[in-house]
Design an enzyme around this catalytic site. Structure first.
Site, PDB file in Angstrom:
ATOM      1  N   LYS A 177       0.835  -1.208   0.000  1.00  0.00           N
ATOM      2  CA  LYS A 177       0.000   0.000   0.000  1.00  0.00           C
ATOM      3  C   LYS A 177       0.870   1.258   0.000  1.00  0.00           C
ATOM      4  O   LYS A 177       0.530   2.263  -0.626  1.00  0.00           O
ATOM      5  CB  LYS A 177      -0.914  -0.009   1.237  1.00  0.00           C
ATOM      6  CG  LYS A 177      -1.797   1.242   1.404  1.00  0.00           C
ATOM      7  CD  LYS A 177      -2.691   1.474   0.200  1.00  0.00           C
ATOM      8  CE  LYS A 177      -3.864   2.395   0.489  1.00  0.00           C
ATOM      9  NZ  LYS A 177      -3.516   3.684   1.074  1.00  0.00           N
ATOM     10  N   GLU A 184       0.770   6.803  -6.712  1.00  0.00           N
ATOM     11  CA  GLU A 184      -0.357   7.735  -6.797  1.00  0.00           C
ATOM     12  C   GLU A 184       0.131   9.184  -6.759  1.00  0.00           C
ATOM     13  O   GLU A 184      -0.341  10.030  -7.536  1.00  0.00           O
ATOM     14  CB  GLU A 184      -1.304   7.456  -5.633  1.00  0.00           C
ATOM     15  CG  GLU A 184      -2.512   8.372  -5.526  1.00  0.00           C
ATOM     16  CD  GLU A 184      -3.293   8.068  -4.258  1.00  0.00           C
ATOM     17  OE1 GLU A 184      -3.362   8.957  -3.391  1.00  0.00           O
ATOM     18  OE2 GLU A 184      -3.804   6.941  -4.130  1.00  0.00           O
TER      19      GLU A 184
END
Length: 306
Positions: A177, A184
């Site tokens: 993550k 991102e």
């Protein structure tokens, strides 16, 4: 399917919607929040159960219990774990869904598992759209623990066989993550810079909303982030009411630090993180000093603050 009972601790935007999705998928959710009125309101809205305390939450769940924590990383999560641990029984499962640093999760798991409780670290992505679209779930833990919570993962994910992954041992979920969020940062920065360049070429009179909408089909840059950008620009291309300040959650910093520790070049992610810091005014002193240097050696004018 086995045990469908799950306790959800933390009912912020993500936690509450995850509880709603689990409930809609037929899971028996008991919700708890430090501000108990949130749990009560959610129970009235959905029909799921609300717990008035951590003790009541634990007592409401059959063994082996499954508790999913969706709390801010760090002290808040740790304090809840410290409070919950004495209430649990051997082989109960504790899932930490915070945006936590993977090394912290590994250390945390050692204390939890020493008490006979199984620990899973879960990276969760999906934001406010997760309720409708499903969540991307990156989990770390033992095969036995993950197998036990698989029905909940399948319910939360976009599909039972898509959008979730048992990444490996404890820590691997939050590690994946972390890298996801670093990527991102870079993708968002690239999109923002590209549209800023388009916006700056005023003589072409470009309609940025139409450009974004066109790129959504057939273009190699098409993505969900581009979809959201197109939606934003369709509503407002000027963005004059939006302050140019971008927060950072910590995941980008952890990604950059890990890249340095592994001696792996990650300039895009690192610069994207630093651009967020710049938007927060953290380069203001340096910029003022640069302006004064130009004034000192070249006599260039210095703009004064209003």
């Amino acid at each position: 399917m086995g045990n469908k009972d799950i306790g959800m601790v933390g009912l912020g935007r993500m936690g509450a919607n995850m509880a709603r999705r689990l409930h809609l998928k037929g899971m028996k959710v008991t919700a708890y929040n430090r501000h108990t009125e949130k749990a009560t309101e959610l129970a009235k809205e959905t029909g799921m159960r609300a717990a008035s305390s951590l003790e009541a939450l634990v007592q409401a769940l059959p063994t082996p219990r499954v508790l999913w924590l969706m709390l801010p990383a760090g002290e808040v999560t740790q304090s809840h774990i410290d409070s919950i641990l004495p209430l649990l029984s051997k082989n109960d499962i504790l899932i930490n869904g915070a945006n936590a640093f993977y090394e912290d999760s590994i250390a945390q798991s050692q204390k939890v598992e020493a008490a006979g409780i199984r620990y899973i670290d879960a990276g969760v992505s999906g934001g406010i759209w997760g309720l409708q679209e499903g969540y991307a779930l990156m989990v770390g833990g033992s095969r036995e623990a993950v197998a036990q919570v698989t029905p909940f993962l399948e319910a939360l994910a976009p599909a039972a066989d898509k959008g979730w992954l048992h990444c490996g041992p404890v820590g691997s979920g939050h590690f994946v993550k972390m890298a996801h969020n670093g990527i991102e940062y870079g993708m968002m920065q690239a999109l923002a810079e590209g549209f800023a360049i388009l916006q700056g070429k005023t003589e072409f009179g470009l309609d940025l909303a139409k450009v974004a909408e066109m790129w959504r089909y057939g273009s190699v840059v098409r993505s969900w982030l581009l979809d959201l950008t197109a939606d934003t620009l369709a509503k407002d291309q000027v963005l004059a009411s939006i302050a140019p300040i971008v927060a950072d959650s910590g995941e980008g910093l952890w990604t950059a630090q890990t890249a340095l520790a592994l001696k792996i070049p990650a300039p895009v992610i690192t610069l994207a993180l630093q651009m967020r810091w710049a938007s927060q005014g953290r380069d203001d002193y340096a910029a003022r000093l640069l302006a004064m240097m130009r004034n000192e050696f070249g006599g260039h004018a210095v703009q004064q603050e209003a």
